[in-house]
Enzyme design. Structure first.
Site, short mmCIF file in Angstrom:
data_model
loop_
_atom_site.label_atom_id
_atom_site.label_comp_id
_atom_site.label_asym_id
_atom_site.label_seq_id
_atom_site.Cartn_x
_atom_site.Cartn_y
_atom_site.Cartn_z
NE ARG A 262 -0.38 9.52 -1.78
CZ ARG A 262 -0.60 10.58 -1.00
NH1 ARG A 262 -0.47 11.79 -1.47
NH2 ARG A 262 -0.95 10.39 0.26
CB CYS B 6 -0.99 -0.05 1.15
SG CYS B 6 -2.45 0.93 0.77
CG HIS C 172 -3.41 -2.84 4.07
ND1 HIS C 172 -2.44 -2.13 4.75
CD2 HIS C 172 -4.06 -1.93 3.30
CE1 HIS C 172 -2.49 -0.86 4.41
NE2 HIS C 172 -3.47 -0.71 3.53
CD GLU D 157 -0.71 -4.81 6.52
OE1 GLU D 157 -0.53 -5.49 5.50
OE2 GLU D 157 -1.04 -3.61 6.49
N1 LIG Z 1 -3.62 2.15 3.36
C1 LIG Z 1 -2.64 2.88 2.86
O1 LIG Z 1 -1.46 2.60 3.06
C2 LIG Z 1 -3.08 4.04 2.08
C3 LIG Z 1 -1.98 4.77 1.37
C4 LIG Z 1 -2.25 6.25 1.40
N2 LIG Z 1 -3.46 6.57 0.77
C5 LIG Z 1 -1.10 7.01 0.78
O2 LIG Z 1 -1.23 7.53 -0.29
O3 LIG Z 1 -0.07 7.07 1.38
#
Ligand SMILES: NC(=O)CC[C@H](N)C(=O)O
Length: 199
Positions: free
Chosen positions: A113, A86, A177, A179
């Site tokens: 993002r 992420c 994710h 985790e």
């Molecule tokens: N769950 C996340 O890690 C989101 C990432 C976050 N939106 C970013 O741009 O850093």
């Protein structure tokens, strides 16, 4: 042999990754020391690195400020594995489409993002991933979309026709994710790669 797994711990869901690595180590009966990386000097001791989700602008600012960024690049140049999830994927990318993120250029991908929507649009999806026999319960939270991949990048999984898991050499990037589920298979893979890398 005992492995050292480093979890980047400057910001984000660090404890979840630490727990997931420890659970995976128990599952595969491997002795693993987990180090939380908050300053320069720890990365060189690590066999595998995990770059957690969080806020990519903050994570990238802190790792550049504190001298951790070049150590991560050296780790990859030495062929050692990195699992970036992420926000970690955004930081590892070549291009985050956002000047506020100081990307590391470890993965030749362009990401956008928050392209899977806001926090309230979070979802879980059964994802077919190359190398896993059964679908993985992938949790997407303000997840980035991978818009473009370079020719040296393999796409391991897609959702809605968009890549969400990619690999370039020792670096794996995930939009979601792993985790945050009880399924440790992707963390096993991270540890297996570190074991293979040490042979
Ligand atoms: N769950 C996340 O890690 C989101 C990432 C976050 N939106 C970013 O741009 O850093």
């Amino acid at each position: 042999m005992s492995l050292t797994a480093g979890v980047l711990a400057v910001q984000g869901d660090v404890s979840e990754h630490v727990d997931a690595v420890e659970r995976a180590a128990r599952d595969i009966d491997e002795s693993v020391t987990v180090r939380e990386i908050r300053s320069a000097g720890v990365v060189p001791d690590c066999d595998v690195l995990l770059l957690p989700g969080g806020e990519s602008t903050t994570i990238s600012r802190l790792i550049h400020r504190d001298g951790i960024a070049p150590e991560i690049s050296e780790h990859v140049a030495a062929g050692k594995p990195v699992f970036a999830t992420c926000a970690g994927l955004i930081v590892a990318a070549e291009d985050a489409g956002d000047d506020r993120v100081g990307t590391l250029g470890l993965l030749d991908v362009t990401v956008e993002r928050n392209a899977f929507g806001r926090q309230k649009d979070s979802f879980e999806a059964p994802l077919d991933i190359d190398g896993l026999d059964d679908p993985f319960p992938a949790v997407f939270i303000r997840a980035p979309v991978i818009d473009a991949v370079g020719e040296n990048v393999d796409v391991l999984a897609s959702w809605d026709d968009r890549p969400v898991a990619v690999r370039q050499g020792p670096v794996v990037g995930l939009s979601f994710h792993p985790e945050l589920t009880d399924d440790s298979r992707l963390h096993w893979l991270a540890l297996f790669e570190a074991i293979d890398g040490g042979e």
